[in-house]
Design a protein around this motif. Structure first.
Motif, PDB file in Angstrom:
ATOM      1  N   ALA A  25      81.386  41.578  12.422  1.00 26.96           N
ATOM      2  CA  ALA A  25      80.005  41.096  12.516  1.00 26.96           C
ATOM      3  C   ALA A  25      79.062  42.239  12.862  1.00 26.96           C
ATOM      4  CB  ALA A  25      79.901  39.981  13.545  1.00 26.96           C
ATOM      5  N   LEU A  26      79.480  43.115  13.734  1.00 28.22           N
ATOM      6  CA  LEU A  26      78.688  44.290  14.092  1.00 28.22           C
ATOM      7  C   LEU A  26      78.566  45.236  12.900  1.00 28.22           C
ATOM      8  CD1 LEU A  26      77.231  45.865  16.349  1.00 28.22           C
ATOM      9  CD2 LEU A  26      79.440  46.909  16.895  1.00 28.22           C
ATOM     10  N   LYS A  27      79.656  45.435  12.204  1.00 24.02           N
ATOM     11  CA  LYS A  27      79.693  46.357  11.067  1.00 24.02           C
ATOM     12  C   LYS A  27      78.736  45.937   9.956  1.00 24.02           C
ATOM     13  CE  LYS A  27      82.899  48.142   7.600  1.00 24.02           C
ATOM     14  NZ  LYS A  27      84.278  48.059   7.084  1.00 24.02           N
ATOM     15  N   ILE A  28      78.649  44.633   9.670  1.00 27.03           N
ATOM     16  CA  ILE A  28      77.791  44.188   8.572  1.00 27.03           C
ATOM     17  C   ILE A  28      76.372  43.885   9.026  1.00 27.03           C
ATOM     18  CG2 ILE A  28      79.760  43.277   7.282  1.00 27.03           C
ATOM     19  CD1 ILE A  28      78.658  40.429   7.908  1.00 27.03           C
ATOM     20  N   GLY A  29      76.103  44.016  10.319  1.00 27.61           N
ATOM     21  CA  GLY A  29      74.741  43.814  10.813  1.00 27.61           C
ATOM     22  C   GLY A  29      74.405  42.396  11.200  1.00 27.61           C
TER      23      GLY A  29
END
Length: 111
Positions: A25-29
């Motif tokens: 979730a952090l990686k894709i924003g």
């Protein structure tokens, strides 16, 4: 979701109802930050609130309105068509049959 993570990620996640972990979730924003445990979460919330408190409320509200104006206008424009589409789909014989079968399966689980 498209506005938050982009068309490609939304097309990947939404149709399959993908669940993802914090790191993805952090990686894709989708999220801005990942906190470690409840204490880390409390600290992150406190830090975010301190930042927000430094900005005058009226200025923040005006900025949010300006950033979201076009999106809100598009949503209002599509509301009637989306509502009609939803009602058409939910009342279709196929959907009613699927919902009925699902409710029956829930009743069986209770027994």
């Amino acid at each position: 979701m498209v506005r938050g993570v982009g068309l490609r990620q939304a097309e990947r996640c939404v149709p399959l109802a993908l669940l993802m972990g914090c790191d993805e979730a952090l990686k894709i924003g989708l999220v801005d930050e990942v906190a470690e445990g409840e204490d880390g979460l409390a600290d992150a919330v406190d830090a975010a609130l301190k930042k927000l408190k430094t900005i005058p409320q009226q200025a923040r509200a005006a900025a949010k309105l300006q950033l979201r104006r076009e999106f809100a206008s598009d949503m209002r424009t599509r509301l009637e068509a989306d509502t009609e589409n939803f009602v058409e789909k939910i009342t279709s014989p196929e959907m009613q049959g699927a919902l009925g079968a699902y409710l029956k399966s829930l009743e069986k689980r209770k027994k």
